[in-house]
Design an enzyme around this catalytic site. Structure first.
Site, PDB file in Angstrom:
ATOM      1  N   SER A 186       0.865  -1.190   0.000  1.00  0.00           N
ATOM      2  CA  SER A 186       0.000   0.000   0.000  1.00  0.00           C
ATOM      3  C   SER A 186       0.893   1.229   0.000  1.00  0.00           C
ATOM      4  O   SER A 186       2.057   1.160   0.427  1.00  0.00           O
ATOM      5  CB  SER A 186      -0.871   0.006   1.274  1.00  0.00           C
ATOM      6  OG  SER A 186      -1.529   1.246   1.440  1.00  0.00           O
ATOM      7  N   TYR A 237      -1.797  -0.994  10.468  1.00  0.00           N
ATOM      8  CA  TYR A 237      -1.857  -1.187   9.007  1.00  0.00           C
ATOM      9  C   TYR A 237      -0.567  -0.692   8.355  1.00  0.00           C
ATOM     10  O   TYR A 237       0.059  -1.400   7.548  1.00  0.00           O
ATOM     11  CB  TYR A 237      -3.073  -0.443   8.452  1.00  0.00           C
ATOM     12  CG  TYR A 237      -3.307  -0.635   6.965  1.00  0.00           C
ATOM     13  CD1 TYR A 237      -3.786  -1.838   6.466  1.00  0.00           C
ATOM     14  CD2 TYR A 237      -3.037   0.394   6.065  1.00  0.00           C
ATOM     15  CE1 TYR A 237      -4.006  -2.018   5.100  1.00  0.00           C
ATOM     16  CE2 TYR A 237      -3.257   0.234   4.704  1.00  0.00           C
ATOM     17  CZ  TYR A 237      -3.738  -0.979   4.223  1.00  0.00           C
ATOM     18  OH  TYR A 237      -3.951  -1.146   2.867  1.00  0.00           O
TER      19      TYR A 237
HETATM   20  N1  LIG Z   1      -8.743  -0.391  -1.771  1.00  0.00           N
HETATM   21  C1  LIG Z   1      -7.748   0.424  -1.544  1.00  0.00           C
HETATM   22  O1  LIG Z   1      -7.871   1.662  -1.655  1.00  0.00           O
HETATM   23  C2  LIG Z   1      -6.404  -0.110  -1.152  1.00  0.00           C
HETATM   24  C3  LIG Z   1      -5.315   0.798  -1.047  1.00  0.00           C
HETATM   25  C4  LIG Z   1      -4.081   0.293  -0.688  1.00  0.00           C
HETATM   26  C5  LIG Z   1      -3.895  -1.059  -0.460  1.00  0.00           C
HETATM   27  N2  LIG Z   1      -4.954  -1.903  -0.550  1.00  0.00           N
HETATM   28  C6  LIG Z   1      -4.697  -3.317  -0.287  1.00  0.00           C
HETATM   29  O2  LIG Z   1      -5.207  -4.096  -1.347  1.00  0.00           O
HETATM   30  C7  LIG Z   1      -5.578  -5.391  -0.883  1.00  0.00           C
HETATM   31  C8  LIG Z   1      -6.989  -5.702  -1.314  1.00  0.00           C
HETATM   32  O3  LIG Z   1      -7.794  -4.667  -0.859  1.00  0.00           O
HETATM   33  P1  LIG Z   1      -9.270  -4.445  -1.427  1.00  0.00           P
HETATM   34  O4  LIG Z   1      -9.679  -3.072  -0.982  1.00  0.00           O
HETATM   35  O5  LIG Z   1      -9.316  -4.799  -2.853  1.00  0.00           O
HETATM   36  O6  LIG Z   1     -10.013  -5.578  -0.602  1.00  0.00           O
HETATM   37  P2  LIG Z   1     -11.488  -5.696  -0.018  1.00  0.00           P
HETATM   38  O7  LIG Z   1     -11.542  -5.042   1.312  1.00  0.00           O
HETATM   39  O8  LIG Z   1     -12.411  -5.254  -1.101  1.00  0.00           O
HETATM   40  O9  LIG Z   1     -11.552  -7.283   0.251  1.00  0.00           O
HETATM   41  C9  LIG Z   1     -11.243  -8.215  -0.723  1.00  0.00           C
HETATM   42  C10 LIG Z   1     -11.547  -9.604  -0.203  1.00  0.00           C
HETATM   43  O10 LIG Z   1     -10.732  -9.939   0.941  1.00  0.00           O
HETATM   44  C11 LIG Z   1     -11.358 -11.017   1.571  1.00  0.00           C
HETATM   45  N3  LIG Z   1     -10.701 -11.299   2.853  1.00  0.00           N
HETATM   46  C12 LIG Z   1     -10.736 -10.579   3.997  1.00  0.00           C
HETATM   47  N4  LIG Z   1     -10.009 -11.187   4.955  1.00  0.00           N
HETATM   48  C13 LIG Z   1      -9.497 -12.315   4.406  1.00  0.00           C
HETATM   49  C14 LIG Z   1      -8.668 -13.361   4.880  1.00  0.00           C
HETATM   50  N5  LIG Z   1      -8.228 -13.391   6.153  1.00  0.00           N
HETATM   51  N6  LIG Z   1      -8.335 -14.367   4.038  1.00  0.00           N
HETATM   52  C15 LIG Z   1      -8.805 -14.385   2.775  1.00  0.00           C
HETATM   53  N7  LIG Z   1      -9.590 -13.422   2.254  1.00  0.00           N
HETATM   54  C16 LIG Z   1      -9.936 -12.401   3.065  1.00  0.00           C
HETATM   55  C17 LIG Z   1     -12.802 -10.549   1.657  1.00  0.00           C
HETATM   56  O11 LIG Z   1     -13.688 -11.632   1.866  1.00  0.00           O
HETATM   57  C18 LIG Z   1     -12.979  -9.873   0.282  1.00  0.00           C
HETATM   58  O12 LIG Z   1     -13.605 -10.734  -0.654  1.00  0.00           O
HETATM   59  C19 LIG Z   1      -5.360  -5.360   0.642  1.00  0.00           C
HETATM   60  O13 LIG Z   1      -4.107  -5.929   0.944  1.00  0.00           O
HETATM   61  C20 LIG Z   1      -5.359  -3.870   0.962  1.00  0.00           C
HETATM   62  O14 LIG Z   1      -4.610  -3.584   2.127  1.00  0.00           O
HETATM   63  C21 LIG Z   1      -6.208  -1.468  -0.886  1.00  0.00           C
END
Ligand SMILES: NC(=O)c1ccc[n+]([C@@H]2O[C@H](COP(=O)([O-])OP(=O)(O)OC[C@H]3O[C@@H](n4cnc5c(N)ncnc54)[C@H](O)[C@@H]3O)[C@@H](O)[C@H]2O)c1
Length: 254
Positions: A144, A157
């Site tokens: 991230s 985080y």
């Molecule tokens: N969305 C953003 O703005 C953003 C920004 C920076 C980093 N990220 C990172 O990107 C990654 C994905 O984020 P997102 O926003 O697409 O995800 P999200 O919150 O939309 O979740 C995606 C999926 O994760 C699954 N999940 C949750 N806990 C889990 C576990 N213990 N094991 C397996 N699956 C699990 C959920 O069921 C869900 O289907 C994460 O690592 C997040 O930290 C996201």
């Protein structure tokens, strides 16, 4: 578009957001994809979308914090695709913002278990398999922009994502002699379900975040996925140990 024809691999937390977009993009590039998630309906829906588009995918329930689930994912990829050529360790969670003076150890342990230690378990079994195969491989971890700076109230985080970048760079060094490349993407604000809700709940605060992004908007999950697939493809054959900001310029020092 890069080609992943003949390759097989896995994507964690692929039931929604960046993980789903990544699984769809790998499949569209010709790969056989193992979709995993905690939410079975969501994961199965990703598989359905891939198959509907003519791709090849299967699903396995897996908790990203579990070592036995990490090993099971590798075994399942071998069953459906024959080899483990790529892995996208994407799962990550955050919590409500709270200063360090109010933090609890249990919450830290939960976040580190999924965002950092779980990725280590994943890499452990993925790299063992790739070494045994003897033909290299590519791993991408979802870090991230929070792993590139500090952020008020997000200490667990932020710390997990800084740690994940360190794990990525160490994996790149350890995997290099076997031709295994390990990289991270550092997404900025990406329009996933959670962020969409946040933008509707506090539109003014959300607009301030967008205003701080040079490209003036949040990313689509597909833009993160494109970077992941590219990093795993032969087009990125000389890139390893990189933490690639996919953030519309948000982290450009100013
Ligand atoms: N969305 C953003 O703005 C953003 C920004 C920076 C980093 N990220 C990172 O990107 C990654 C994905 O984020 P997102 O926003 O697409 O995800 P999200 O919150 O939309 O979740 C995606 C999926 O994760 C699954 N999940 C949750 N806990 C889990 C576990 N213990 N094991 C397996 N699956 C699990 C959920 O069921 C869900 O289907 C994460 O690592 C997040 O930290 C996201």
């Amino acid at each position: 578009m890069v080609s992943m024809e003949g390759k097989s691999g896995l994507v964690t937390a692929a039931g929604d957001g960046i993980g789903r977009a990544s699984a769809l993009a790998f499949a569209a590039a010709g790969a056989t994809v193992l979709v995993s998630d905690l939410d079975d309906d969501a994961g199965q829906e990703t598989v359905r979308l891939i198959r509907e588009a003519g791709g090849t995918a299967d699903y396995l329930h897996a908790d990203a914090a579990s070592e036995s689930d990490a090993a099971a994912l590798v075994a399942k990829v071998l069953q459906i695709g024959g080899t483990l050529d790529f892995a996208h360790n994407n799962a990550g969670i955050s919590t409500a913002t709270k200063p360090i003076t109010d933090q609890e150890g249990a919450e830290w342990e939960r976040i580190l278990a999924i965002n950092l230690i779980g990725v280590m378990y994943g890499m452990k079994h993925q790299m063992r398999q790739m070494k045994d195969q003897g033909e290299g491989g590519a791993i991408v971890n979802t870090a991230s922009t929070a792993g590139l700076s500090g952020s008020w109230g997000l200490s667990p985080y932020v710390s997990s994502k800084w740690g994940l970048i360190g794990l990525t760079k160490t994996g790149a060094i350890e995997g290099s002699s076997a031709g295994i490349r390990v990289n991270a993407i550092c997404p900025g604000a990406t329009m996933t379900t959670a962020l969409q809700h946040w933008s509707e709940e506090v539109p003014e605060q959300f607009q301030q975040v967008l205003d701080a992004i040079p490209l003036g908007r949040g990313a689509e999950s597909e833009e993160q996925a494109a970077a992941v697939v590219w990093l795993c493809s032969s087009a990125a054959s000389y890139i390893t140990g990189v933490a690639l900001a996919v953030d519309g310029g948000m982290t450009i020092p100013r």
